[in-house]
Design an enzyme around this catalytic site. Structure first.
Site, PDB file in Angstrom:
ATOM      1  N   ASN A   7       1.011  -1.311  -0.062  1.00 47.72           N
ATOM      2  CA  ASN A   7      -0.124   0.022   0.043  1.00 47.72           C
ATOM      3  C   ASN A   7       0.897   1.219   0.029  1.00 47.72           C
ATOM      4  OD1 ASN A   7      -1.685   2.084   0.520  1.00 47.72           O
ATOM      5  ND2 ASN A   7      -2.849   1.026   1.961  1.00 47.72           N
ATOM      6  N   ARG A  64      -2.664  -1.888  -3.789  1.00 48.21           N
ATOM      7  CA  ARG A  64      -3.986  -1.153  -3.355  1.00 48.21           C
ATOM      8  C   ARG A  64      -3.791  -0.111  -4.478  1.00 48.21           C
ATOM      9  NH1 ARG A  64      -5.320   3.439   0.922  1.00 48.21           N
ATOM     10  NH2 ARG A  64      -7.719   3.653   0.462  1.00 48.21           N
ATOM     11  N   ARG A 257     -10.878  10.262  19.716  1.00 45.82           N
ATOM     12  CA  ARG A 257     -10.538   9.999  21.068  1.00 45.82           C
ATOM     13  C   ARG A 257     -10.414  11.323  21.976  1.00 45.82           C
ATOM     14  NH1 ARG A 257      -5.612   6.179  19.388  1.00 45.82           N
ATOM     15  NH2 ARG A 257      -5.550   8.099  18.150  1.00 45.82           N
ATOM     16  N   GLU A 328      -7.673  -5.207   4.913  1.00 41.99           N
ATOM     17  CA  GLU A 328      -7.614  -4.990   3.470  1.00 41.99           C
ATOM     18  C   GLU A 328      -6.470  -5.537   2.855  1.00 41.99           C
ATOM     19  OE1 GLU A 328      -9.060  -0.281   2.979  1.00 41.99           O
ATOM     20  OE2 GLU A 328      -8.201  -0.931   4.737  1.00 41.99           O
TER      21      GLU A 328
END
Length: 337
Positions: A7, A64, A257, A328
């Protein structure tokens, strides 16, 4: 069979090596703030060599690629022609496709004998009907310029669909779910009979849900108004919508968060807006299917924030809710076998 998945980002390279006999991870490496994809790949090869693994002996490499346009609807063997096609689609994904290509080209230079495959984020959504992917613009804009909904996070949504089918002991072809990939970038997908029938991201990953720094859905006339009254140019509007909006635009923070931990009014407002938008999409997608087997959360927020999940699901009469860690890279490896 040993398969590598790469990726390539604009300043990063993520590498994962699988033994597909049992889908185990043999080796993984994430390199950040890189200046050269070739140098990053050299580092990967050096570390593999130290483990006694020859990069040239791998069975294949999967990449990807974010945007496949209408041309690429499945994992595709990389050829010179495919490289040209991916490059031509860079106009639709200028931040992603050029970087994805650098990973492909780097492998081609170092190990030209290796088979390489491109797996496209948009491919899973190629099953959407025309009434789902067209915008109500002059039809020639679709015919001449490819203006339509493409959708993204497809590899993640496809992986989630298959894992959910396993949990429900149901054939993928009979599965109806709503898949939610919630992170800094977010999308939601309506999956009917195992296929994408609608998704929140559109022509670009800007449309849809309220994200970390992206606006999601807005009235398009807002852009025209700001350009006319404040004189913003195209570049300035792009920066505002993609980098200064979303949660960050409302409360000054993009990390959920941190926002949850804050007690100021704008942080609360940002979360209220984000949750409301997700619930709105869930309701819309439920109306498209005659049956819903489950809703599924994934992505950094979806997997790790029970607070956000609870708020989204409050008072919803839905039989099954799952939290599934997306993978993925494994899905890419599965598609290129």
């Amino acid at each position: 069979m040993k398969l590598a998945v790469i990726n390539s980002g604009s300043s990063s390279l993520k590498f994962k090596l699988f033994d597909m006999k049992d889908e185990s991870v043999i080796f993984k490496l994430n390199l950040e703030e890189i200046t050269s994809h070739s140098d990053a790949l050299d580092e990967v090869i050096k570390q593999l060599d130290s483990m006694g693994i020859n990069f040239h002996d791998l069975d294949a490499v999967g990449h990807r690629v974010v945007h496949g346009g209408e041309k690429f609807k499945k994992a595709t063997l990389v050829t010179n022609e495919v490289i040209k096609d991916i490059d031509s689609l860079s106009l639709l994904a200028p931040l992603h496709n050029p970087a994805n290509l650098q990973g492909i080209i780097s492998v081609k230079k170092i190990a030209p004998e290796l088979k390489q495959y491109a797996v496209f984020d948009t491919a899973f959504h190629s099953t959407m009907a025309k009434e789902a992917f067209l915008y109500a613009l002059p039809y020639e804009m679709y015919e001449k310029y490819g203006i339509r909904r493409y959708g993204f996070h497809g590899t993640s949504h496809f992986y989630i669909a298959k894992e959910t089918a396993k949990r429900l002991n149901k054939p993928l072809s009979e599965l109806n779910i709503i898949s939610m990939h919630l992170g800094n970038g977010e999308s939601i997908c309506a999956i009917e009979n195992g296929k994408s029938i609608d998704t929140s991201m559109g022509f670009t990953p800007l449309e849809g849900l309220i994200m970390g720094t992206r606006s999601g859905d807005i009235d398009p006339a807002i852009v025209l108004y700001l350009q006319r009254t404040l004189g913003y140019d195209v570049g300035e509007m792009d920066t505002i919508l993609n980098k200064k909006s979303g949660l960050k635009g409302i409360c000054g923070k993009s990390d959920v968060r941190s926002i949850i931990a804050s007690d100021d009014e704008k942080s609360k407002l940002a979360l209220d807006m984000m949750v409301r938008r997700v619930r709105k999409y869930i309701g819309a997608y439920m109306s498209l299917m005659d049956r819903l087997d489950a809703v599924v959360f994934t992505g950094g927020i979806g997997e790790h924030s029970s607070y956000i999940r609870d708020r989204i699901m409050k008072n919803m009469d839905i039989k099954n809710m799952f939290v599934i860690d997306t993978d993925e890279e494994l899905e890419i490896a599965r598609q290129i076998i």
